[in-house]
Write an enzyme that holds these catalytic residues in place. Sequence first.
Site, PDB file in Angstrom:
ATOM      1  N   GLY A  69     -23.627  26.583  24.935  1.00  0.00           N
ATOM      2  CA  GLY A  69     -22.938  27.694  24.608  1.00  0.00           C
ATOM      3  C   GLY A  69     -23.549  28.940  24.684  1.00  0.00           C
ATOM      4  N   GLN A 177     -17.270  28.678  17.334  1.00  0.00           N
ATOM      5  CA  GLN A 177     -16.815  28.072  15.819  1.00  0.00           C
ATOM      6  C   GLN A 177     -15.311  27.645  15.760  1.00  0.00           C
ATOM      7  OE1 GLN A 177     -18.703  27.042  13.499  1.00  0.00           O
ATOM      8  NE2 GLN A 177     -20.685  27.770  14.491  1.00  0.00           N
ATOM      9  N   SER A 194     -19.035  26.174  22.826  1.00  0.00           N
ATOM     10  CA  SER A 194     -19.953  25.023  22.997  1.00  0.00           C
ATOM     11  C   SER A 194     -19.642  23.868  22.436  1.00  0.00           C
ATOM     12  CB  SER A 194     -21.316  25.491  22.302  1.00  0.00           C
ATOM     13  OG  SER A 194     -22.436  24.545  22.222  1.00  0.00           O
ATOM     14  N   HIS A 196     -20.885  20.892  21.280  1.00  0.00           N
ATOM     15  CA  HIS A 196     -21.434  20.449  20.278  1.00  0.00           C
ATOM     16  C   HIS A 196     -21.010  20.668  18.735  1.00  0.00           C
ATOM     17  CE1 HIS A 196     -24.238  23.393  20.176  1.00  0.00           C
ATOM     18  NE2 HIS A 196     -24.576  23.419  18.864  1.00  0.00           N
ATOM     19  N   CYS A 320     -34.990  33.526   2.670  1.00  0.00           N
ATOM     20  CA  CYS A 320     -36.051  33.063   1.841  1.00  0.00           C
ATOM     21  C   CYS A 320     -36.751  31.641   2.115  1.00  0.00           C
ATOM     22  CB  CYS A 320     -35.496  32.844   0.502  1.00  0.00           C
ATOM     23  SG  CYS A 320     -34.470  34.107  -0.066  1.00  0.00           S
TER      24      CYS A 320
END
Length: 459
Positions: A69, A177, A194, A196, A320
Amino acid sequence: MPYFDSASAAPLHPVARQALRASLDEGWADPARLYREGRRARLLLDAAREAAAEAVGCRADELVFTPSGTHAVHTGVAGVLAGRRRVGGHLVVSAVEHSSVLHAAAAHEAAGGSVTEVPVDRLGAVTAAGYRGVLGASTALACLQSANHEVGTVQPVAEVAEVCAAAGVPLLVDAAQSLGWGPVEGGWSVLAASAHKWGGPPGVGLLAVRKGVRFSPQHPADERESGRSPGFANLPAIVAAAASLRAVRAEAEAEAARLRVLVDRIRRRVVRLVPDVEVAGDADRRLPHLVTFSCLYVDGESLLHELDRAGYSVSSGSSCTSSTLTPSHVLRAMGVLSEGNVRVSLPLGTTAEEVNGFLEVLPGAVAGVREKLGVREVPAVAPVADSVELDALGLRCPQPVIELARAIGTVPVGGTVTVLSDDEVARLDIPAWCGMRGHAYLGEAQRPAGVAYTVRRLV
């Protein structure tokens, strides 16, 4: 062990597995050759292209297969910019695009082009008016994702496409997505995706370029895939990708309705079960399987490790971690809390029992991380000064916010607390903390060492 990170990579769909095994025996030859094995391979490739084009909503001769992708995005952006170089070198992208689009934009800017980012609202959505305001006579290409990869917000692609068409600017859509859930609506010009992401094998991307879009491939000439994706195609993986796309589309409507109920349950209950949590993204106009939330006073990396030990695989857009000091560009553009960020993206077949189990272990995992960081209920104290300054230099997310929470009670209502920090995350999380706690963020000031962030106590 429940796997809740299908937005990164969905588990291989059973149909993809079957198609991959079958095509390994039938699709190993060169599809450009005229002998029997080559003709057989060509039939498989043509059938895969037809199936993928039907799912995308384009002609078969408009679609090519790429090695990923990201490769499709980079090829699409570079090809349209080169094909329209006489128009100008202006590229427009949204502030929350996938990193593949932003990296392509950065490369274009480094080569002398110009890039404009369209901002988003607090839910992560752009507006058609935002694109209309930045398109100009020199704009060669505009880019917009169909749905956000971190928070799930669905973008108004059809409306933006209308604005771009009126301005004579092609629109490239990153549909990675959303494509497994349905075709992208509207008059887009270029589309990338993409395999996957929908349960196909990794290493297969789609690039669709509508007829009439000026496109100039930016690599040495190659006779394969219309010259847009060089090299020998991974035919077994391509066949599996197309087969799985057709399979997931056949069950998408029913599965979307079922997973939306489970995600709604997470959205509702996480704010009740865990104190100081902010759920990000649009509650309604979103992908059916994805939810993201952030927890105050939590180290995102530690929280993910705790959930992994409890048997749940989730991901995070939080900064973080030990490897980076910069917040997620998506959360930063939205202006929402980034610390303790958790993204849950449910794969097909996720059960209510698995989601309920996750909700049972989450409060304890968050509480455990907060306890390790020394977050405790601060007893009420009499104010000690009208203003307090904290030295948080060298402290990393979420420590500067924890120190702020401890200090706010030491000043009277109307008093101020200033936090001196050299962690870039503070620029996002201190204002977010103020919004969640009902205090006023007064702004920042550069210091010789770090940045001073000032908060006024209101409650």
